[in-house]
Design a protein around this motif. Structure first.
Motif, PDB file in Angstrom:
ATOM      1  N   ASN A  16       0.789  -1.222   0.000  1.00 57.17           N
ATOM      2  CA  ASN A  16       0.000   0.000   0.000  1.00 57.17           C
ATOM      3  C   ASN A  16       0.824   1.276   0.000  1.00 57.17           C
ATOM      4  OD1 ASN A  16      -2.621  -1.382   0.293  1.00 57.17           O
ATOM      5  ND2 ASN A  16      -1.846  -1.961   2.305  1.00 57.17           N
ATOM      6  N   ARG A  17       1.956   1.273   0.659  1.00 61.66           N
ATOM      7  CA  ARG A  17       2.741   2.493   0.810  1.00 61.66           C
ATOM      8  C   ARG A  17       3.768   2.599  -0.312  1.00 61.66           C
ATOM      9  NH1 ARG A  17       2.506   5.258   5.520  1.00 61.66           N
ATOM     10  NH2 ARG A  17       4.592   6.104   5.173  1.00 61.66           N
ATOM     11  N   ALA A  18       3.744   3.736  -0.980  1.00 70.08           N
ATOM     12  CA  ALA A  18       4.725   4.015  -2.042  1.00 70.08           C
ATOM     13  C   ALA A  18       5.452   5.301  -1.666  1.00 70.08           C
ATOM     14  CB  ALA A  18       4.038   4.134  -3.390  1.00 70.08           C
ATOM     15  N   ASP A  19       6.316   5.201  -0.676  1.00 68.72           N
ATOM     16  CA  ASP A  19       7.005   6.378  -0.162  1.00 68.72           C
ATOM     17  C   ASP A  19       8.114   6.825  -1.094  1.00 68.72           C
ATOM     18  OD1 ASP A  19       5.418   6.352   2.114  1.00 68.72           O
ATOM     19  OD2 ASP A  19       6.804   5.047   3.218  1.00 68.72           O
ATOM     20  N   VAL A  20       8.336   8.123  -1.124  1.00 74.16           N
ATOM     21  CA  VAL A  20       9.445   8.704  -1.880  1.00 74.16           C
ATOM     22  C   VAL A  20      10.653   8.801  -0.954  1.00 74.16           C
ATOM     23  CG1 VAL A  20      10.254  10.767  -3.068  1.00 74.16           C
ATOM     24  CG2 VAL A  20       7.912   9.967  -3.421  1.00 74.16           C
ATOM     25  N   ASP A  21      11.779   8.322  -1.438  1.00 74.30           N
ATOM     26  CA  ASP A  21      12.996   8.266  -0.637  1.00 74.30           C
ATOM     27  C   ASP A  21      13.975   9.339  -1.126  1.00 74.30           C
ATOM     28  OD1 ASP A  21      15.987   6.804  -0.626  1.00 74.30           O
ATOM     29  OD2 ASP A  21      14.856   6.652   1.257  1.00 74.30           O
ATOM     30  N   GLU A  22      14.428  10.204  -0.223  1.00 76.65           N
ATOM     31  CA  GLU A  22      15.275  11.326  -0.627  1.00 76.65           C
ATOM     32  C   GLU A  22      16.587  10.870  -1.248  1.00 76.65           C
ATOM     33  OE1 GLU A  22      17.303  15.389   1.240  1.00 76.65           O
ATOM     34  OE2 GLU A  22      16.012  14.110   2.488  1.00 76.65           O
ATOM     35  N   SER A  23      17.219   9.850  -0.682  1.00 75.52           N
ATOM     36  CA  SER A  23      18.496   9.390  -1.237  1.00 75.52           C
ATOM     37  C   SER A  23      18.311   8.828  -2.638  1.00 75.52           C
ATOM     38  CB  SER A  23      19.122   8.333  -0.321  1.00 75.52           C
ATOM     39  OG  SER A  23      18.291   7.181  -0.225  1.00 75.52           O
ATOM     40  N   MET A  24      17.195   8.123  -2.862  1.00 72.91           N
ATOM     41  CA  MET A  24      16.928   7.588  -4.197  1.00 72.91           C
ATOM     42  C   MET A  24      16.618   8.723  -5.170  1.00 72.91           C
ATOM     43  SD  MET A  24      16.944   4.860  -5.972  1.00 72.91           S
ATOM     44  CE  MET A  24      16.894   3.551  -4.726  1.00 72.91           C
ATOM     45  N   MET A  25      15.937   9.767  -4.697  1.00 68.74           N
ATOM     46  CA  MET A  25      15.659  10.919  -5.543  1.00 68.74           C
ATOM     47  C   MET A  25      16.968  11.600  -5.972  1.00 68.74           C
ATOM     48  SD  MET A  25      12.322  11.215  -5.968  1.00 68.74           S
ATOM     49  CE  MET A  25      12.466   9.429  -6.194  1.00 68.74           C
ATOM     50  N   ASN A  26      17.897  11.712  -5.037  1.00 67.96           N
ATOM     51  CA  ASN A  26      19.196  12.305  -5.371  1.00 67.96           C
ATOM     52  C   ASN A  26      19.951  11.445  -6.372  1.00 67.96           C
ATOM     53  OD1 ASN A  26      18.851  14.544  -3.702  1.00 67.96           O
ATOM     54  ND2 ASN A  26      19.691  13.500  -1.920  1.00 67.96           N
ATOM     55  N   GLU A  27      19.813  10.133  -6.232  1.00 67.88           N
ATOM     56  CA  GLU A  27      20.458   9.230  -7.185  1.00 67.88           C
ATOM     57  C   GLU A  27      19.835   9.382  -8.575  1.00 67.88           C
ATOM     58  OE1 GLU A  27      20.945   4.412  -7.758  1.00 67.88           O
ATOM     59  OE2 GLU A  27      20.984   5.231  -5.714  1.00 67.88           O
ATOM     60  N   LEU A  28      18.515   9.542  -8.621  1.00 68.00           N
ATOM     61  CA  LEU A  28      17.852   9.769  -9.900  1.00 68.00           C
ATOM     62  C   LEU A  28      18.330  11.073 -10.542  1.00 68.00           C
ATOM     63  CD1 LEU A  28      14.072   8.800  -9.547  1.00 68.00           C
ATOM     64  CD2 LEU A  28      15.748   7.807 -11.102  1.00 68.00           C
ATOM     65  N   ILE A  29      18.417  12.130  -9.744  1.00 73.49           N
ATOM     66  CA  ILE A  29      18.883  13.412 -10.265  1.00 73.49           C
ATOM     67  C   ILE A  29      20.270  13.270 -10.866  1.00 73.49           C
ATOM     68  CG2 ILE A  29      19.625  15.733  -9.583  1.00 73.49           C
ATOM     69  CD1 ILE A  29      17.311  15.720  -7.563  1.00 73.49           C
ATOM     70  N   ASP A  30      21.123  12.513 -10.192  1.00 75.43           N
ATOM     71  CA  ASP A  30      22.485  12.300 -10.695  1.00 75.43           C
ATOM     72  C   ASP A  30      22.456  11.536 -12.023  1.00 75.43           C
ATOM     73  OD1 ASP A  30      25.467  12.270 -10.335  1.00 75.43           O
ATOM     74  OD2 ASP A  30      25.108  10.110 -10.240  1.00 75.43           O
ATOM     75  N   LYS A  31      21.653  10.475 -12.089  1.00 74.33           N
ATOM     76  CA  LYS A  31      21.551   9.701 -13.331  1.00 74.33           C
ATOM     77  C   LYS A  31      21.015  10.561 -14.472  1.00 74.33           C
ATOM     78  CE  LYS A  31      20.914   5.024 -11.459  1.00 74.33           C
ATOM     79  NZ  LYS A  31      19.977   3.876 -11.353  1.00 74.33           N
ATOM     80  N   GLY A  32      19.986  11.337 -14.164  1.00 77.78           N
ATOM     81  CA  GLY A  32      19.387  12.166 -15.206  1.00 77.78           C
ATOM     82  C   GLY A  32      20.325  13.215 -15.744  1.00 77.78           C
ATOM     83  N   SER A  33      21.058  13.871 -14.852  1.00 76.27           N
ATOM     84  CA  SER A  33      21.966  14.930 -15.298  1.00 76.27           C
ATOM     85  C   SER A  33      23.157  14.371 -16.055  1.00 76.27           C
ATOM     86  CB  SER A  33      22.437  15.766 -14.103  1.00 76.27           C
ATOM     87  OG  SER A  33      23.105  14.955 -13.156  1.00 76.27           O
ATOM     88  N   ARG A  34      23.498  13.106 -15.805  1.00 73.84           N
ATOM     89  CA  ARG A  34      24.572  12.491 -16.595  1.00 73.84           C
ATOM     90  C   ARG A  34      24.110  12.180 -18.019  1.00 73.84           C
ATOM     91  NH1 ARG A  34      25.843   7.628 -14.162  1.00 73.84           N
ATOM     92  NH2 ARG A  34      24.893   7.948 -12.123  1.00 73.84           N
TER      93      ARG A  34
END
Length: 465
Positions: free
Chosen positions: A280-298
């Motif tokens: 039921n819970r689909a929490d957003v994780d800050e560390s994973m968000m930062n990892e996504l930002i890094d992947k996207g900017s690369r």
């Protein structure tokens, strides 16, 4: 609260995109159908959080049920979207190789696409990749061009399916959880928190709870293992930085992180692929968000120039097998539609057609069918940033939500529609109100005034549902 005491031909359990499509299909067959959704609106579960891509099936397992349903769904969507005023953004897609191993995998991707009947897929050179996508980071070695991958509206489409069903006599009940099922001589008795429903056929489309619903009467033939996908939503100005959907070369475990325009004018980055036990819970994780930002900017260096305006996460109903888990039980008057993962938005119409054929081919005639002589087609509100919106039309009552340019007329029309919202999340998904970069900070008071007492729950600023 209205208590149910229903006797129908078909009960569809689950109002996700697949349940909505199945509800539509069996209603248009001429059956008396009731859709039960335990949430406050359609798309309350896994279906509310996806990448909204209309897939060609170029990379699906060759010969699989998933491929068949995806391509049948794609074909039907293309045939009906204009009748329902549903948008289609013809983005195309490019699978980009960033290293030699990925480059070596490209011919195999093309070969699989052709085996799947998607014969316009071609491998393109490094030069062609940058001709099409000049803002990509240096280092791309080549790609696979997929002309037919498009972007659609992930919320208006299933709402259109439900609306058309309601126009032809289908009925639905939100906030209605199935608590128990009991076999009867002529079908099933379902006990819900809203009362009793008797039906001749049950179609289980309960997504992340599908195995639990089956478990109420048999040992399930599959096990749901929820897979969380987190996304970032970038400011609308960022969408100018790409032309196509930018796909990674998939691995054995995941299709990887993509960059994609949305029909609403933003750009999304994601998803992650994280196994978890909570359904039921689909929490957003800050560390994973930062990892996504890094992947996207690369992949796209200019992303650092744009703000992330929202985050969201969804739980895909993965199972112990990488395939759809659709099981007909003719003797038991039950069909289970399980394990519909990230391709469900594309495949939904095809799945519904497949389930119709299962019923017609394998089940005795459980009820009479009175097909409509002529179909009625709902015209959905246009929410695409790339089409004419209501704010540009006279008599709209003024703009209420300036981030998403939502008018008073659009909000009123949502409540006057055949399937009005019953919760704030439903209103957001129908209109985009309070889903812009301020997350309702500036418009929530005006929205509350318009909503009045028509919704039970309180408007929460900053909460994206």
């Amino acid at each position: 609260m209205t208590q149910l005491n229903e006797n129908v031909d078909v009960v569809v359990i689950g109002g996700g995109v697949v349940g909505c499509a199945v509800f539509r299909r069996f209603t248009l067959m001429g059956a008396h159908v009731l859709l039960l959704e335990k949430g406050g609106d359609i798309l309350s579960g896994a279906s509310k959080a996806n990448s909204a891509i209309l897939h060609t099936g170029f990379d699906a397992p060759t010969g699989s049920l998933e491929l068949k349903c995806m391509q049948d769904g794609y074909e039907e969507y293309m045939a009906i979207h204009e009748k329902m005023n549903l948008p289609l953004l013809k983005t195309t897609a490019i699978v980009v190789a960033w290293n030699q191993e990925q480059l070596d995998a490209l011919p195999g991707i093309v070969k699989q696409a052709h085996a799947n009947g998607v014969t316009d897929v071609i491998q393109i050179s490094e030069e062609e990749v940058y001709h099409r996508e000049p803002n990509l980071a240096p280092g791309a070695l080549g790609g696979v061009f997929v002309p037919g991958e498009y972007v659609i509206d992930p919320w208006s489409s299933p709402l259109a399916y439900v609306t058309q069903a309601v126009m032809h006599g289908g009925r639905y009940q939100f906030n209605c959880q199935v608590l128990n099922v009991q076999r009867e001589s002529d079908g099933w008795e379902l006990t819900t928190n809203r009362g009793i429903v008797r039906t001749r056929l049950v179609i289980n489309c309960a997504g992340n709870h599908g195995d639990l619903i089956d478990g109420m009467w048999r040992t399930p033939e599959f096990e749901i293992r929820p897979r969380k996908g987190q996304f970032l939503v970038y400011d609308k100005a960022s969408a100018s930085q790409i032309n196509a959907i930018i796909l990674p070369v998939p691995t054995a475990t995941t299709k990887g992180v993509l960059l994609c325009k949305t029909i609403f004018g933003n750009m999304i980055l994601g998803p992650t692929a994280e196994e978890q036990q909570d359904r039921n819970r689909a929490d957003v994780d800050e560390s994973m968000m930062n990892e996504l930002i890094d992947k996207g900017s690369r992949m796209l260096p200019s992303l650092t120039d744009y703000s992330v305006t929202a985050t969201y996460a969804g739980l895909r109903p993965a199972t112990e097998k990488k395939e759809y888990r659709i099981f007909p039980y003719p003797q038991d008057k039950w069909i289970t539609v399980g394990g519909i993962r990230s391709t469900g938005l594309t495949a939904a119409l095809g799945i519904a057609r497949y389930v119709e054929n299962l019923y017609r081919d394998q089940f005795p005639a459980l009820f009479s069918l009175d097909e409509p002589r002529e179909l009625q087609w709902p015209r959905m509100p246009m929410l695409s940033e790339y089409e004419t919106r209501d704010f540009a039309c006279p008599g709209n009552g003024g703009i209420v939500c300036h981030c998403e340019l939502v008018t008073r007329r659009e909000l009123e029309a949502a409540f006057d529609s055949a399937v009005p919202p019953e919760c704030i999340g439903g209103l957001r998904r129908r209109t985009r109100v309070m889903m812009g970069r301020c997350n309702g900070f500036f418009c929530s008071n005006n929205v509350a005034e318009i909503v009045g007492d028509r919704l039970d729950n309180t408007i929460v600023v900053g909460k994206v549902e």
